[in-house]
Design a protein around this motif. Structure first.
Motif, mmCIF file in Angstrom:
data_model
loop_
_atom_site.group_PDB
_atom_site.id
_atom_site.type_symbol
_atom_site.label_atom_id
_atom_site.label_comp_id
_atom_site.label_asym_id
_atom_site.label_seq_id
_atom_site.Cartn_x
_atom_site.Cartn_y
_atom_site.Cartn_z
ATOM 1 N N PRO A 307 4.246 -3.125 -13.501
ATOM 2 C CA PRO A 307 5.110 -2.191 -13.339
ATOM 3 C C PRO A 307 4.436 -2.857 -11.545
ATOM 4 C CG PRO A 307 3.901 -2.228 -15.120
ATOM 5 C CD PRO A 307 3.563 -2.924 -15.085
ATOM 6 N N VAL A 308 5.511 -2.574 -10.872
ATOM 7 C CA VAL A 308 5.612 -3.131 -9.156
ATOM 8 C C VAL A 308 5.647 -0.980 -8.671
ATOM 9 C CG1 VAL A 308 6.547 -4.006 -6.764
ATOM 10 C CG2 VAL A 308 6.823 -4.694 -9.137
ATOM 11 N N LYS A 309 5.232 -0.990 -7.235
ATOM 12 C CA LYS A 309 4.532 0.502 -6.670
ATOM 13 C C LYS A 309 4.306 -0.221 -5.782
ATOM 14 C CE LYS A 309 1.243 2.639 -10.676
ATOM 15 N NZ LYS A 309 -0.441 2.650 -10.447
ATOM 16 N N VAL A 310 4.827 0.740 -4.609
ATOM 17 C CA VAL A 310 5.574 0.959 -3.204
ATOM 18 C C VAL A 310 4.600 2.071 -2.773
ATOM 19 C CG1 VAL A 310 7.293 0.749 -1.016
ATOM 20 C CG2 VAL A 310 7.718 -0.064 -3.482
ATOM 21 N N PHE A 311 3.422 1.492 -1.832
ATOM 22 C CA PHE A 311 3.138 2.812 -1.421
ATOM 23 C C PHE A 311 3.308 2.717 -0.184
ATOM 24 C CE2 PHE A 311 0.827 0.080 -4.733
ATOM 25 C CZ PHE A 311 0.016 1.386 -4.960
ATOM 26 N N SER A 313 1.246 4.539 4.427
ATOM 27 C CA SER A 313 0.388 3.657 4.369
ATOM 28 C C SER A 313 -1.332 4.948 3.758
ATOM 29 C CB SER A 313 0.801 4.126 6.025
ATOM 30 O OG SER A 313 1.059 5.555 6.516
ATOM 31 N N ASP A 314 -0.589 5.872 3.522
ATOM 32 C CA ASP A 314 -1.747 6.706 2.816
ATOM 33 C C ASP A 314 -2.424 5.879 1.329
ATOM 34 O OD1 ASP A 314 -2.188 8.589 4.703
ATOM 35 O OD2 ASP A 314 -0.944 9.981 4.356
ATOM 36 N N THR A 315 -1.835 5.090 0.973
ATOM 37 C CA THR A 315 -2.160 4.486 -0.648
ATOM 38 C C THR A 315 -1.496 5.715 -1.841
ATOM 39 O OG1 THR A 315 -4.584 4.783 -0.484
ATOM 40 C CG2 THR A 315 -3.768 2.449 -0.003
ATOM 41 N N ILE A 316 -0.299 6.047 -0.883
ATOM 42 C CA ILE A 316 0.402 6.756 -2.389
ATOM 43 C C ILE A 316 1.722 6.341 -2.656
ATOM 44 C CG2 ILE A 316 1.239 9.626 -2.677
ATOM 45 C CD1 ILE A 316 -0.506 10.429 -0.475
ATOM 46 N N PRO A 317 1.838 6.584 -3.773
ATOM 47 C CA PRO A 317 3.547 5.730 -4.829
ATOM 48 C C PRO A 317 4.519 6.518 -3.791
ATOM 49 C CG PRO A 317 1.786 5.988 -5.894
ATOM 50 C CD PRO A 317 1.851 6.726 -4.721
ATOM 51 N N ILE A 318 5.563 5.687 -3.321
ATOM 52 C CA ILE A 318 6.562 6.168 -3.102
ATOM 53 C C ILE A 318 8.014 6.156 -3.741
ATOM 54 C CG2 ILE A 318 5.524 5.872 -0.529
ATOM 55 C CD1 ILE A 318 7.691 4.034 0.193
ATOM 56 N N ASN A 319 9.194 7.285 -3.330
ATOM 57 C CA ASN A 319 10.327 6.455 -4.168
ATOM 58 C C ASN A 319 11.344 6.050 -2.882
ATOM 59 O OD1 ASN A 319 13.235 7.346 -5.003
ATOM 60 N ND2 ASN A 319 12.164 8.718 -6.959
ATOM 61 N N MET A 320 11.959 5.357 -3.071
ATOM 62 C CA MET A 320 12.436 4.585 -2.525
ATOM 63 C C MET A 320 13.695 5.246 -2.145
ATOM 64 S SD MET A 320 12.164 1.138 -1.769
ATOM 65 C CE MET A 320 12.193 0.671 -3.516
ATOM 66 N N GLU A 321 13.290 6.145 -1.986
ATOM 67 C CA GLU A 321 15.234 7.593 -1.630
ATOM 68 C C GLU A 321 14.562 7.791 -0.110
ATOM 69 O OE1 GLU A 321 17.786 8.404 -2.582
ATOM 70 O OE2 GLU A 321 17.994 7.816 -4.028
ATOM 71 N N TRP A 359 5.882 -4.162 3.313
ATOM 72 C CA TRP A 359 5.450 -5.488 3.035
ATOM 73 C C TRP A 359 5.899 -6.140 2.156
ATOM 74 C CZ3 TRP A 359 -0.278 -6.337 2.081
ATOM 75 C CH2 TRP A 359 0.242 -7.743 1.806
ATOM 76 N N ILE A 360 5.964 -6.839 1.703
ATOM 77 C CA ILE A 360 6.181 -7.442 0.243
ATOM 78 C C ILE A 360 5.573 -8.810 0.450
ATOM 79 C CG2 ILE A 360 8.129 -8.135 -1.501
ATOM 80 C CD1 ILE A 360 9.729 -6.327 -0.078
ATOM 81 N N PRO A 361 4.410 -9.237 -0.535
ATOM 82 C CA PRO A 361 3.327 -10.125 -0.602
ATOM 83 C C PRO A 361 3.396 -10.835 -2.055
ATOM 84 C CG PRO A 361 2.211 -8.026 -1.028
ATOM 85 C CD PRO A 361 4.283 -7.580 -0.694
ATOM 86 N N TYR A 384 5.110 0.277 4.767
ATOM 87 C CA TYR A 384 5.064 0.609 3.259
ATOM 88 C C TYR A 384 4.716 -0.825 3.299
ATOM 89 C CZ TYR A 384 8.499 4.460 4.160
ATOM 90 O OH TYR A 384 8.228 5.730 4.321
ATOM 91 N N VAL A 385 4.268 -0.341 1.052
ATOM 92 C CA VAL A 385 3.090 -1.500 0.887
ATOM 93 C C VAL A 385 4.017 -1.828 -0.340
ATOM 94 C CG1 VAL A 385 1.209 -3.237 0.028
ATOM 95 C CG2 VAL A 385 1.477 -1.946 2.645
#
Length: 668
Positions: A307-311, A313-321, A359-361, A384-385
């Motif tokens: 499962p992919v997660k997007v954080f 800067s506070d390392t909180i998962p976000i919604n792409m909206e 950032w998408i490593p 965003y990471v």
């Protein structure tokens, strides 16, 4: 044992007759299959190594297990289900066809609700802890440190039971079992990959296509579970007498052959599924979409292994909206990017609110070590990471459509999901905040403006040198239109020798020309000017390629300079007349020409000085047999595969983005 075993049947017979009515694919229960499989391999990989080390004579005093797969931090294995499966396989010493089949069917019945590939991994996981425990006691010195922790995590117990050591007479049987387990891991790994790829990508399949896909994956699952059950049974029978052990061992060869045959078909199915997933993703992204749809499809593509997660800067998962109305800079890279982060940080602070960086490593594979590196980098980023980006089709798309070649790139998307720039990284590094809004048209404007300010591009080099060394005497010398030897390299003794000979030329030529010397290295404050020099040359080169399709004089000189950077001794010399680059060459060869200065020191004026230097340099270059050779990141697809040599105009050979020409090589 007299009955006909399923192991003696051909795979196609099993597919059509052994399981005539495979159960329908159930609605999947939510399970992080990738994390569970990572947990399993982190047990079985060191466990199988322990066996090989002990019984194949490769025993080491301190075995090191590398490459552990990363497990999601919030993952908890389904312990109750694993214990239930383990009990179903325990205490069985019967390898007959009917027994294996019934146990396999019972296991599948207990796993209704899980996806097909999850069923295979759950069965292997139930076996893994027992086999890990078994191997841990084969040699306490080797395995305890590496297996106690992962097996304990799986079993959720602090202390594992002890067993007597296996007698050496069982060595061959144990090795065969171990070999079969390794093949089973590989087989189920491929099943997991096919399982992820088989998830629908939005297009409708025909009924026949859907049935064929289900039949194939169910066939592979049946074989995987039967093999795991057989391995578990075999492990339980290792304390039997020698004749029974030999009979059990024969099953290993048969099962291994069948697994090998099935693996061939499985890999073909994977190739087809990968091609189909990529086709659907490419088709989807070609159609007009909003940026949220594009990112959701690209980042959360259905073939992700984890499962992919997007954080934020506070390392909180976000919604792409959150980026629905934004321009997004997709920063693709590996993990060693600290220098790029330090460059982007001040630019990010100055960005307007409508621009965001994500950032998408791209990391293949994700392991515990790479996860640690990722965490360190993520904590240093204010944007965003994306974590665990591992979609096969998406990574292929980024590599093939956006030309990611393992060097960092920044793809700019507007709110409508359209690409504004396929790689804005070089314009950002060259112009910084002035690169906003990071479009092709803005880059063309900046490049054209820079060339206009540099008198149609002829004086670009002097301008870059002033940017590199703003506090030096260069600006004054350039303004006074002096001849300037600018030189550098990694050999301090060569730099000292060049300075001495060039100073002699300067003194003896003072009546006819005004020469100054400037060494590119560390300035008085310890700053490394040389590293900055190559970065600016490279970025200016890419900016030129973005704007022009033909190689003008500035682009050719950039390529020449890059070839000196890749020379073994990395010695180089540039001669400028004011801002204008008049000549550049290999440092060793230029030094030889200056050593012959007595032969041509009666020149008259700057133009004749340059002419003598160039003529004698070209002659000496051919005599020395030095060839042109440069490497540069080909990460945005804008450098042509066919570049002519900058000395003889022959087309240069292209190998792994290394361009070389042997036009000066002396063949005797």
């Amino acid at each position: 044992m007299a009955n006909k075993s399923p192991l003696e049947m051909k795979p196609i017979e099993i597919k059509n007759n052994f399981f005539p009515d495979p159960p329908p694919t159930p609605t999947p229960i939510n399970l992080d299959v990738a994390s569970l499989f990572a947990m399993v391999t982190n047990i079985l990989s060191p466990a199988t190594n322990v066996v090989d080390n002990i019984f194949q004579g490769t025993k080491q005093p301190h075995m090191v297990i590398k490459g552990e797969r990363a497990i999601a931090s919030d993952f908890n294995p389904p312990l109750c289900k694993l214990k239930e499966l383990s009990c179903m396989m325990a205490c069985n010493e019967d390898l007959r066809e009917e027994t294996l089949t019934e146990r396999m069917k019972s296991i599948i019945g207990k796993l209704q609700g899980y996806s097909w590939h999850a069923q295979a991994v759950l069965t292997l996981a139930a076996f893994a802890s027992d086999y890990g425990d078994f191997c841990r006691h084969l040699d306490q010195l080797h395995s305890s440190d590496h297996l106690t922790k992962p097996v304990g995590i799986m079993k959720q117990i602090p202390v594992l039971r002890t067993q007597p050591k296996i007698d050496d007479k069982q060595k061959d049987a144990i090795l065969k079992l171990n070999k079969l387990i390794k093949k089973t891991i590989n087989f189920i790994d491929c099943i997991v990959m096919l399982g992820h790829l088989s998830i629908k990508h939005g297009d409708q399949k025909t009924q026949d296509e859907s049935k064929s896909s289900t039949d194939n994956i169910s066939f592979y699952i049946f074989w995987a579970i039967i093999t795991v059950v057989a391995c578990n049974t075999w492990m339980s029978c290792l304390n039997k007498d020698e004749s029974e052990i030999e009979e059990f061992s024969r099953y290993a060869d048969k099962v291994a052959d069948k697994i090998a045959d099935a693996l061939v078909e499985l890999k073909i199915d994977i190739q087809r599924a990968e091609a189909e997933a990529y086709r659907k993703l490419t088709k989807f992204l070609k159609e007009p979409r909003c940026i949220v749809e594009v990112l959701n499809k690209l980042i959360n593509a259905e073939d992700n292994k984890q499962p992919v997660k997007v954080f934020n800067s506070d390392t909180i998962p976000i919604n792409m909206e959150v980026v629905k109305t934004k321009n997004v800079l997709l920063f693709f890279s590996g993990l060693d990017i600290s220098e790029y982060v330090s460059i982007l940080k001040p630019i990010y602070k100055e960005m307007k609110n409508e621009f965001k960086i994500m950032w998408i490593p791209i990391v293949e594979p994700w392991t515990n070590d790479t996860q640690k590196k990722f965490d360190i980098q993520r904590d240093d980023m204010p944007w965003y990471v994306v974590q665990q980006f591992s979609s096969i089709s998406s990574i292929k798309y980024v590599k093939e459509q956006w030309q990611f070649k393992n060097e960092p790139i920044i793809v700019v998307l507007n709110p409508q999901g359209r690409v504004e720039h396929h790689n804005a990284l070089h314009m950002i590094m060259t112009w910084g905040i002035r690169a906003i809004p990071f479009t092709r048209s803005k880059e063309n404007e900046l490049t054209r403006c820079k060339e206009d300010n540099l008198r149609n591009g002829d004086d670009w080099f002097g301008s870059l040198m002033i940017e590199i060394c703003p506090d030096s005497m260069l600006q004054t010398w350039i303004k006074d239109q002096k001849c300037i030897f600018i030189y550098g390299g990694n050999d301090e003794s060569w730099s000292k020798e060049f300075h001495e000979k060039a100073t002699k030329v300067k003194n003896e030529s003072s009546a006819r020309t005004s020469i100054e010397l400037f060494c590119v290295g560390k300035d008085g404050k310890g700053k490394d000017e040389l590293d900055n020099f190559w970065k600016l040359i490279t970025n200016f080169l890419f900016a030129k390629f973005h704007k022009d399709t033909e190689l003008d004089s500035g682009t050719k000189e950039c390529l020449k300079l890059l070839s000196y950077r890749n020379e073994i001794e990395k010695r180089w010399v540039v001669l400028c007349k004011g801002s204008k680059l008049m000549f550049s060459g290999f440092g060793t060869t230029v030094l030889k020409v200056l050593g012959q200065f007595d032969e041509w020191k009666q020149f008259r004026g700057d133009a004749e000085f340059v002419k003598h230097l160039v003529t004698r340099y070209d002659k000496k270059l051919r005599e020395d047999g030095i060839f042109r050779n440069f490497e540069t990141p080909k990460n945005d697809g804008l450098i042509t595969d066919y570049i002519k040599c900058l000395d003889c105009s022959k087309t240069m050979d292209t190998t792994c983005f290394r361009l070389k020409c042997c036009c000066h090589q002396n063949h005797g």
